[in-house]
Design a protein around this motif. Structure first.
Motif, PDB file in Angstrom:
ATOM      1  N   PRO A   1      30.618  38.924  56.462  1.00  0.00           N
ATOM      2  CA  PRO A   1      29.757  38.740  55.281  1.00  0.00           C
ATOM      3  C   PRO A   1      29.335  40.064  54.637  1.00  0.00           C
ATOM      4  CG  PRO A   1      29.060  37.295  57.058  1.00  0.00           C
ATOM      5  CD  PRO A   1      30.128  38.177  57.637  1.00  0.00           C
ATOM      6  N   GLU A   2      29.127  41.115  55.449  1.00  0.00           N
ATOM      7  CA  GLU A   2      28.701  42.392  54.835  1.00  0.00           C
ATOM      8  C   GLU A   2      29.836  43.071  54.061  1.00  0.00           C
ATOM      9  OE1 GLU A   2      28.481  41.497  57.973  1.00  0.00           O
ATOM     10  OE2 GLU A   2      28.793  43.140  59.396  1.00  0.00           O
ATOM     11  N   ASN A   3      31.072  42.594  54.278  1.00  0.00           N
ATOM     12  CA  ASN A   3      32.205  43.188  53.553  1.00  0.00           C
ATOM     13  C   ASN A   3      32.582  42.404  52.301  1.00  0.00           C
ATOM     14  OD1 ASN A   3      32.395  45.209  55.404  1.00  0.00           O
ATOM     15  ND2 ASN A   3      34.002  44.216  56.612  1.00  0.00           N
ATOM     16  N   ALA A   4      31.931  41.294  52.066  1.00  0.00           N
ATOM     17  CA  ALA A   4      32.197  40.522  50.855  1.00  0.00           C
ATOM     18  C   ALA A   4      31.039  40.743  49.896  1.00  0.00           C
ATOM     19  CB  ALA A   4      32.342  39.043  51.201  1.00  0.00           C
ATOM     20  N   LEU A   5      31.306  41.506  48.823  1.00  0.00           N
ATOM     21  CA  LEU A   5      30.223  41.875  47.914  1.00  0.00           C
ATOM     22  C   LEU A   5      30.177  40.895  46.748  1.00  0.00           C
ATOM     23  CD1 LEU A   5      30.822  45.715  47.848  1.00  0.00           C
ATOM     24  CD2 LEU A   5      29.261  44.433  49.318  1.00  0.00           C
ATOM     25  N   VAL A   6      29.003  40.322  46.549  1.00  0.00           N
ATOM     26  CA  VAL A   6      28.835  39.358  45.462  1.00  0.00           C
ATOM     27  C   VAL A   6      28.296  40.104  44.238  1.00  0.00           C
ATOM     28  CG1 VAL A   6      27.715  37.227  44.753  1.00  0.00           C
ATOM     29  CG2 VAL A   6      28.368  37.570  47.150  1.00  0.00           C
ATOM     30  N   LEU A   7      29.075  40.073  43.175  1.00  0.00           N
ATOM     31  CA  LEU A   7      28.744  40.845  41.966  1.00  0.00           C
ATOM     32  C   LEU A   7      28.626  39.913  40.773  1.00  0.00           C
ATOM     33  CD1 LEU A   7      31.522  43.495  42.491  1.00  0.00           C
ATOM     34  CD2 LEU A   7      29.103  43.875  42.907  1.00  0.00           C
ATOM     35  N   HIS A   8      27.730  40.271  39.869  1.00  0.00           N
ATOM     36  CA  HIS A   8      27.701  39.471  38.644  1.00  0.00           C
ATOM     37  C   HIS A   8      28.863  39.885  37.754  1.00  0.00           C
ATOM     38  CE1 HIS A   8      26.007  42.616  36.108  1.00  0.00           C
ATOM     39  NE2 HIS A   8      25.054  42.812  36.997  1.00  0.00           N
ATOM     40  N   LEU A   9      29.226  38.988  36.859  1.00  0.00           N
ATOM     41  CA  LEU A   9      30.410  39.251  36.035  1.00  0.00           C
ATOM     42  C   LEU A   9      30.143  40.379  35.043  1.00  0.00           C
ATOM     43  CD1 LEU A   9      31.339  35.561  35.319  1.00  0.00           C
ATOM     44  CD2 LEU A   9      32.570  37.132  36.796  1.00  0.00           C
ATOM     45  N   GLY A  10      31.224  41.005  34.572  1.00  0.00           N
ATOM     46  CA  GLY A  10      31.050  42.052  33.559  1.00  0.00           C
ATOM     47  C   GLY A  10      31.483  43.381  34.090  1.00  0.00           C
TER      48      GLY A  10
ATOM     49  N   GLY B   1      38.703  52.732  44.001  1.00  0.00           N
ATOM     50  CA  GLY B   1      39.464  52.169  45.113  1.00  0.00           C
ATOM     51  C   GLY B   1      40.157  50.876  44.714  1.00  0.00           C
ATOM     52  N   GLU B   2      40.675  50.169  45.723  1.00  0.00           N
ATOM     53  CA  GLU B   2      41.346  48.902  45.449  1.00  0.00           C
ATOM     54  C   GLU B   2      40.504  47.777  45.992  1.00  0.00           C
ATOM     55  OE1 GLU B   2      45.347  48.280  45.214  1.00  0.00           O
ATOM     56  OE2 GLU B   2      45.911  50.281  45.879  1.00  0.00           O
ATOM     57  N   THR B   3      40.613  46.637  45.344  1.00  0.00           N
ATOM     58  CA  THR B   3      39.830  45.517  45.828  1.00  0.00           C
ATOM     59  C   THR B   3      40.463  44.197  45.407  1.00  0.00           C
ATOM     60  OG1 THR B   3      37.573  44.716  46.063  1.00  0.00           O
ATOM     61  CG2 THR B   3      38.249  45.326  43.859  1.00  0.00           C
ATOM     62  N   ASN B   4      39.996  43.112  46.055  1.00  0.00           N
ATOM     63  CA  ASN B   4      40.402  41.761  45.671  1.00  0.00           C
ATOM     64  C   ASN B   4      39.200  41.081  45.045  1.00  0.00           C
ATOM     65  OD1 ASN B   4      43.107  41.561  47.075  1.00  0.00           O
ATOM     66  ND2 ASN B   4      41.779  42.104  48.793  1.00  0.00           N
ATOM     67  N   PHE B   5      39.449  40.277  44.031  1.00  0.00           N
ATOM     68  CA  PHE B   5      38.352  39.541  43.424  1.00  0.00           C
ATOM     69  C   PHE B   5      38.573  38.048  43.599  1.00  0.00           C
ATOM     70  CE2 PHE B   5      37.959  43.408  40.693  1.00  0.00           C
ATOM     71  CZ  PHE B   5      36.679  43.761  41.127  1.00  0.00           C
ATOM     72  N   LEU B   6      37.508  37.342  43.958  1.00  0.00           N
ATOM     73  CA  LEU B   6      37.544  35.889  44.017  1.00  0.00           C
ATOM     74  C   LEU B   6      36.403  35.375  43.148  1.00  0.00           C
ATOM     75  CD1 LEU B   6      38.049  35.401  47.867  1.00  0.00           C
ATOM     76  CD2 LEU B   6      39.756  35.006  46.082  1.00  0.00           C
ATOM     77  N   ASP B   7      36.736  34.498  42.182  1.00  0.00           N
ATOM     78  CA  ASP B   7      35.694  33.951  41.313  1.00  0.00           C
ATOM     79  C   ASP B   7      34.999  32.797  42.014  1.00  0.00           C
ATOM     80  OD1 ASP B   7      36.195  35.607  39.045  1.00  0.00           O
ATOM     81  OD2 ASP B   7      38.076  34.494  38.773  1.00  0.00           O
TER      82      ASP B   7
ATOM     83  N   VAL C   1      33.444  37.786  43.842  1.00  0.00           N
ATOM     84  CA  VAL C   1      33.287  38.370  45.162  1.00  0.00           C
ATOM     85  C   VAL C   1      34.364  39.434  45.336  1.00  0.00           C
ATOM     86  CG1 VAL C   1      33.234  37.922  47.641  1.00  0.00           C
ATOM     87  CG2 VAL C   1      32.423  36.182  46.035  1.00  0.00           C
ATOM     88  N   SER C   2      33.931  40.620  45.725  1.00  0.00           N
ATOM     89  CA  SER C   2      34.877  41.726  45.906  1.00  0.00           C
ATOM     90  C   SER C   2      35.155  41.928  47.383  1.00  0.00           C
ATOM     91  CB  SER C   2      34.285  42.997  45.287  1.00  0.00           C
ATOM     92  OG  SER C   2      34.931  44.135  45.818  1.00  0.00           O
ATOM     93  N   LEU C   3      36.441  41.882  47.753  1.00  0.00           N
ATOM     94  CA  LEU C   3      36.857  42.105  49.141  1.00  0.00           C
ATOM     95  C   LEU C   3      37.769  43.322  49.177  1.00  0.00           C
ATOM     96  CD1 LEU C   3      38.023  38.438  49.914  1.00  0.00           C
ATOM     97  CD2 LEU C   3      35.760  39.383  50.348  1.00  0.00           C
ATOM     98  N   ARG C   4      37.313  44.394  49.825  1.00  0.00           N
ATOM     99  CA  ARG C   4      38.168  45.589  49.946  1.00  0.00           C
ATOM    100  C   ARG C   4      39.332  45.272  50.885  1.00  0.00           C
ATOM    101  NH1 ARG C   4      36.972  49.130  45.944  1.00  0.00           N
ATOM    102  NH2 ARG C   4      34.801  49.790  45.963  1.00  0.00           N
ATOM    103  N   PRO C   5      40.545  45.664  50.543  1.00  0.00           N
ATOM    104  CA  PRO C   5      41.708  45.318  51.384  1.00  0.00           C
ATOM    105  C   PRO C   5      41.606  45.855  52.805  1.00  0.00           C
ATOM    106  CG  PRO C   5      42.419  46.348  49.328  1.00  0.00           C
ATOM    107  CD  PRO C   5      40.934  46.412  49.344  1.00  0.00           C
TER     108      PRO C   5
ATOM    109  N   GLY D   1      45.419  30.096  48.554  1.00  0.00           N
ATOM    110  CA  GLY D   1      45.126  29.068  47.545  1.00  0.00           C
ATOM    111  C   GLY D   1      45.533  29.492  46.146  1.00  0.00           C
ATOM    112  N   GLY D   2      46.675  30.144  46.056  1.00  0.00           N
ATOM    113  CA  GLY D   2      47.176  30.548  44.737  1.00  0.00           C
ATOM    114  C   GLY D   2      46.744  31.945  44.323  1.00  0.00           C
ATOM    115  N   VAL D   3      45.875  32.583  45.113  1.00  0.00           N
ATOM    116  CA  VAL D   3      45.471  33.964  44.819  1.00  0.00           C
ATOM    117  C   VAL D   3      46.213  34.891  45.785  1.00  0.00           C
ATOM    118  CG1 VAL D   3      43.506  35.521  44.582  1.00  0.00           C
ATOM    119  CG2 VAL D   3      43.162  33.054  44.357  1.00  0.00           C
ATOM    120  N   SER D   4      46.769  35.975  45.239  1.00  0.00           N
ATOM    121  CA  SER D   4      47.411  36.950  46.130  1.00  0.00           C
ATOM    122  C   SER D   4      46.361  37.951  46.594  1.00  0.00           C
ATOM    123  CB  SER D   4      48.546  37.662  45.384  1.00  0.00           C
ATOM    124  OG  SER D   4      48.993  38.747  46.162  1.00  0.00           O
ATOM    125  N   LEU D   5      46.117  37.932  47.891  1.00  0.00           N
ATOM    126  CA  LEU D   5      45.072  38.777  48.461  1.00  0.00           C
ATOM    127  C   LEU D   5      45.714  39.978  49.149  1.00  0.00           C
ATOM    128  CD1 LEU D   5      41.907  38.107  48.730  1.00  0.00           C
ATOM    129  CD2 LEU D   5      42.429  37.871  51.163  1.00  0.00           C
TER     130      LEU D   5
END
Lengths: 294, 369
Positions: free
Chosen positions: B360-369, B242-248, B286-290, B327-331
């Motif tokens: 909060p349940e739609n923002a998935l916190v993932l480790h890098l990699g 699928g598609e997603t947005n990433f925020l570090d 953090v992964s945010l599905r569009p 803030g400079g990220v295209s979401l």
């Protein structure tokens, strides 16, 4: 301007190509019916049928009519022997070189091994080496080998190894293999190896896969290779000349011998028959191939 | 009988590179495929999915590790002695045989009686809706029909497991969608285990009971389609499916499943859901599905609300795709068009000041990699 209009240049050049390709054959056919025994000038057809009658070097009457020289040819024992030799050599060498050449092509196509490039180049080199060089090479090899074996096994008289039909066959196989391999490789190029995997997947072992799937798919290439080997063997003169022995002369060798003595229309009759056979063979192979090509 | 139809235990497959080195096509893969399951291996090209499939089929032998089919170790058993059949991407139909001969080939190899071959070939062709095409040559068939012949040819052998290597890859989109449904229906009808290789995530989601997402010769995640999509366990899986947005960001606090992440780009904190194990102070993504991100026009009195500016909009009928500068990220935000209207007020405009909110349940916190 109509793009489909034929340019006179195309017409003329096409006509010239056909003229130079086929005129000699037409002339050759014509002279096979010549009434002159010397075969230098065309003296007209033999029109009368009856007991052979010769007037000042011209055959004017023959039991076979216009086909006098063909009948003479059929009566000629030497011709019959030469024909038998030629066909024996051609058939055996074609069969053997087709098998070897096909497997060589498959191996070169499929496997990556050390000396692969070397094997490939060394396989094709005989194609570019002048035939005369190969002929002399083979002759030297055989005579040295035979001298060695004859003395080592102390063979004498008739049991001695000499040049003959076998040496001709071996050398014909040697020069045909590269041609077969080349033609089969061309066919193998773009061969979808997954159909072999599919066959194995469906329960066929390696042998059955080769027999039922690989071979039928590359058959047109194998047939082309075989036809090439066959015609090469049929009209080979140079290598045969070096490797043949007593009683093993082939048609090209025999014709060459005839020409050194006297050119009779028998030679033309022989060539005419020869060409007809080759035409039929080529035609049949083409038919066979176009049916298999998809 | 084993619980698993196919099992890969610590399978490694190395190939020599032209430079004389070695490359791991499959790197310590362990997978268990259940009986009657529609199992997909999904990943980009070169991820090792096809090599894994080929080791099951027997076209490749593992460098180390073992393949079990129906609980039996396969070792160096050749393909023709394995109870599996393969459907190839190129179909691999025998060009010199008719449709019926192609389908009959596998049965002939089993020395099945002629009468039975005829009956079973007829049944197989009926199953794939090709009755009446028996005498055609494969070249006289369309791509979809060839695909069906390849399927019939494999299924007629009644294998324990059917391996499919991107079988729909060469078909056009519409036909592919049709065949996806047909394949799934067929699998349920015959009850055979299907192992399906694809790089098309939508295809895998549509058809599979379970999916293994692979990359670089490694299995990253195995799970049901909903698990793979809703709870990806790493950045790669979230990105590939699928598609997603990433925020570090950096983990600030952890409270059960809830993780507070500081996002430097937003100069703000975001509360998300833990999707992979993380520690306080760890750099995460953090992964945010569009489609699970919302746009509102006024600041809301809730957390996870960030101001932004509409960069671009694309109206695609069912959805409006809005790109918000945060803030400079295209979401990316997909807004479903639930009301039919021509009123321009109903849609966002370029340059408009908006607020983006995420549950909060739609923002998935993932480790890098």
């Amino acid at each position: 301007m109509n793009p489909h209009r034929r340019s006179p240049l195309v017409v003329v050049s096409t006509a010239l190509v056909y003229f130079f390709l086929y005129m000699p054959i037409v002339v050759l056919f014509l002279f096979a019916f010549n009434s002159s025994k010397t075969n230098i000038l065309f003296e007209g057809f033999i029109t009368q049928v009856g007991p052979t009658e010769i007037v000042s070097g011209n055959v004017i009457q023959s039991p076979c009519g216009p086909f006098h020289w063909f009948c003479e040819l059929a009566k000629n024992v030497e011709v019959r022997n030469a024909t038998r030799n030629t066909l024996t050599i051609a058939l055996i060498s074609t069969l053997t070189s087709t098998i070897i050449g096909t497997f060589a092509a498959i191996a070169l196509q499929r496997y990556k091994f050390k000396l692969r490039t070397f094997s490939e180049v060394s396989l094709y080199i005989p194609i570019v080496i002048p035939e005369i060089v190969m002929g002399i090479g083979i002759l030297v090899l055989f005579s040295q080998l035979f001298t060695l074996l004859n003395s080592a096994l102390s063979l004498i008289g008739d049991s001695q190894l000499t040049l003959g039909l076998t040496t001709v066959i071996v050398s014909h196989i040697a020069f045909s293999v590269p041609f077969v391999a080349l033609v089969v490789r061309a066919r193998l190029h773009g061969f979808d190896q997954s159909i072999e995997e599919a066959a194995m997947d469906l329960g066929a072992n390696e042998l059955v896969t080769f027999w039922r799937v690989t071979l039928p798919t590359i058959m047109p290439g194998v047939l082309s290779g075989a036809l090439l080997a066959f015609t090469l063997s049929l009209d080979d003169f140079v290598i045969t000349f070096f490797t043949t022995g007593p009683g093993a002369s082939t048609l090209p060798i025999y014709v060459y011998g005839l020409l050194r003595r006297i050119v009779t229309p028998q030679v033309n009759a022989l060539s005419a028959v020869w060409i007809l056979i080759i035409f039929v063979a080529v035609f049949l192979t083409q038919r066979l191939q176009s049916r298999q090509a998809y | 009988m084993s619980e698993f139809s196919v099992e890969l235990r610590d399978v490694v497959k190395k190939f020599p590179t032209p430079e004389g080195g070695e490359v791991f096509a499959v790197n310590h893969v362990t997978m268990q495929i259940k009986n009657g399951e529609f199992f997909s291996m999904l990943g980009p090209s070169g991820c090792g999915k096809t090599t894994s499939l080929r080791t099951i089929a027997g076209f490749e032998w593992p460098t180390s590790g073992e393949i079990y089919i129906e609980g039996e170790p396969m070792g160096h058993r050749p393909p023709y002695l394995r109870p599996v059949n393969t459907v190839f991407q190129s179909y691999a139909l025998f060009p010199h045989m008719s449709v019926a001969e192609n389908v009959a080939f596998g049965l002939e190899m089993e020395k099945t009686p002629k009468q039975e071959i005829k009956r079973r070939v007829g049944e197989a062709l009926e199953m794939v809706k090709l009755t009446g095409m028996e005498r055609r040559n494969p070249t006289q068939l369309s791509g979809g029909q060839r695909q069906r012949v390849a399927l019939a040819r494999s299924l007629v052998k009644r294998p324990k497991v059917l391996l499919l290597d991107e079988p729909l890859g060469a078909l056009d989109l519409k036909l592919r969608k049709e065949m996806q449904l047909e394949l799934k229906a067929l699998q349920q009808e015959v009850g055979i285990t299907f192992v399906y290789v694809t790089h098309d995530q939508e295809e895998a989601l549509t058809m599979s009971d379970r999916i293994a997402v692979m990359d670089g010769g490694v299995v990253l995640q195995v799970g049901k389609p909903v698990e793979i999509y809703e709870r990806p366990n790493c950045r790669f899986v979230a990105d590939f499916i699928g598609e997603t947005n990433f925020l570090d960001g950096e983990v600030r606090a952890i409270d059960g499943d809830r993780v507070t992440v500081y996002i430097p780009r937003l100069k703000d904190e975001l509360v998300g859901t833990k999707a992979s194990p993380v520690r306080i102070g760890e750099q995460v993504v953090v992964s945010l599905r569009p489609e699970k991100t919302r746009i509102i026009e006024n600041k809301a009195k809730m957390g996870n609300c960030f101001s932004g500016k509409v960069l671009n909009i694309a109206y695609i009928g069912s959805d409006t795709r809005v790109f918000v500068d945060l803030g400079g990220v295209s979401l990316k935000v997909w807004e479903q068009n639930k009301i039919s209207t021509l009123d321009p007020e109903a849609y966002y405009e370029r340059g408009e000041q908006v607020w983006v909110v995420v549950m909060p349940e739609n923002a998935l916190v993932l480790h890098l990699g």
